[in-house]
Enzyme design. Sequence first.
Site, PDB file in Angstrom:
ATOM      1  N   CYS A  12      15.811  33.371   3.339  1.00  0.00           N
ATOM      2  CA  CYS A  12      17.167  33.789   3.625  1.00  0.00           C
ATOM      3  C   CYS A  12      17.715  32.791   4.639  1.00  0.00           C
ATOM      4  O   CYS A  12      16.965  31.986   5.178  1.00  0.00           O
ATOM      5  CB  CYS A  12      17.162  35.207   4.188  1.00  0.00           C
ATOM      6  SG  CYS A  12      18.709  36.074   3.931  1.00  0.00           S
ATOM      7  N   CYS A  88      18.958  35.994  -0.191  1.00  0.00           N
ATOM      8  CA  CYS A  88      20.368  36.000   0.190  1.00  0.00           C
ATOM      9  C   CYS A  88      21.070  34.910  -0.607  1.00  0.00           C
ATOM     10  O   CYS A  88      20.469  33.906  -0.967  1.00  0.00           O
ATOM     11  CB  CYS A  88      20.572  35.838   1.694  1.00  0.00           C
ATOM     12  SG  CYS A  88      20.434  34.187   2.351  1.00  0.00           S
ATOM     13  N   CYS A  96      16.919  23.430  -1.036  1.00  0.00           N
ATOM     14  CA  CYS A  96      15.671  23.801  -0.374  1.00  0.00           C
ATOM     15  C   CYS A  96      14.782  22.582  -0.210  1.00  0.00           C
ATOM     16  O   CYS A  96      14.908  21.607  -0.962  1.00  0.00           O
ATOM     17  CB  CYS A  96      14.919  24.837  -1.216  1.00  0.00           C
ATOM     18  SG  CYS A  96      15.721  26.432  -1.327  1.00  0.00           S
TER      19      CYS A  96
END
Length: 175
Positions: A12, A88, A96
Amino acid sequence: MADRIYNVLFLCTGNSARSILAESILRKDGASHFRAFSAGSDPKGRINPLALKVLDSFDYPTDGLRSKSWEEFAKPDAPTMDFVFTVCDNAAGETCPVWPGQPMTAHWGIEDPAAVEGSDVQKEAAFVTAFRYMKTRIGVFAALPLDSLDKIALGTKLREIGQSEGTTSPRTSAA
């Protein structure tokens, strides 16, 4: 293969609410088959007190939980993840790090309980709702026959879990 322990990372943005709930739930409910972790792209550095209160109220572990950066899990000496789930919508839309081991990924967006405004009762109710949605998803995930599903079928199942009740769409809710 039945004795294998799978590493699971929940992501998240702030790593203070939803990902913390998920880590604790899997630590307890999946302890015999999973090792749970959580992190954030921009960690707040503290866990939301209501997340801890709700976990305690349902008798889920809070020891060792901390808000931390996802960079910890991209380092060469980090545990190799088998699964990475964004919980989220903001984290789902971010770039990422490259995770060692090419883990299976899916988005399991749930509304941010920390963003709820209102009375203390309303805020706590939002955390209970997030807890219940996450617990349901983790229960379905933990029941999957992981050693007998091929990657395509497993990927499909993981995405289906993310579309269950309480789902959000990427970039529509705050982190």
